[in-house]
Design an enzyme around this catalytic site. Structure first.
Site, short mmCIF file in Angstrom:
data_model
loop_
_atom_site.label_atom_id
_atom_site.label_comp_id
_atom_site.label_asym_id
_atom_site.label_seq_id
_atom_site.Cartn_x
_atom_site.Cartn_y
_atom_site.Cartn_z
N ASP A 68 -0.51 -2.20 4.04
CA ASP A 68 0.51 -1.12 4.34
C ASP A 68 -0.25 0.20 4.57
OD1 ASP A 68 3.04 -0.02 5.10
OD2 ASP A 68 3.56 0.08 3.05
N GLY A 84 -2.85 -1.39 -0.17
CA GLY A 84 -3.03 -2.61 0.63
C GLY A 84 -2.89 -2.49 2.08
#
Length: 168
Positions: free
Chosen positions: A34, A32
């Site tokens: 991150d 995602g």
């Protein structure tokens, strides 16, 4: 009073003093937002995260906590990493999500950041219902005592954008 704006798009393409990363507790990258921040920001972000893990964050960053690193190749001065809670039907974890926003703004204030871009923390792979994530995010930022002049919510799809727009 902090100006709150909304953008439909990719947080890694934003220009701000600080970009907030919806990180996992390891701080070593993931999926995602991150993963996207680590990929686009380059190895300097991971190197800073490893230094933090070698120091006072040896066990990782606690859920609801926030810490800053360099922004590497992103168009920002810093990345503020925060660990959102996973949504659970049988347990109210909303205070942990509130803490993500409060702690990120606290770190931003310590850094002197005036513009901060947030994703919809926990509303992706951590499963938080987007309408509730929007409510918590907007209410928490509105109530925060901060020197940050603009908080920009950078939303990954039209449903998230609509949920945040409804709260503004």
């Amino acid at each position: 009073m902090t100006l709150i704006t909304l953008v439909l798009g990719d947080i890694t393409r934003q220009s701000a003093d600080a970009l907030v990363n919806a990180a996992n507790s390891s701080l070593l990258g993931g999926g995602g937002v991150d993963g996207a921040i680590h990929r686009r920001g380059g190895p300097a972000i991971l190197a800073d995260c490893r230094r933090l893990r070698a120091g006072h964050l040896g066990r990782g960053l606690a859920t609801g906590g926030a810490v800053a690193t360099t922004a590497g190749e992103l168009d920002a001065r810093w990345v503020i990493h925060t660990v959102g809670p996973r949504w659970a039907r049988d347990e109210d974890r909303s205070e942990l999500l509130v803490s993500c926003y409060r702690e990120s703004l606290r770190v931003a204030d310590e850094l002197g950041a005036r513009t901060v871009a947030f994703p919809a923390v926990s509303a992706g792979i951590y499963g938080w219902p987007v309408d509730d994530a929007a409510r918590i995010a907007v209410e928490t930022v509105r109530a925060a005592r901060t020197g940050v002049e603009e908080v920009r919510f950078v939303l990954f799809d039209e449903a998230a954008y609509a949920a945040f727009a409804a709260r503004l």
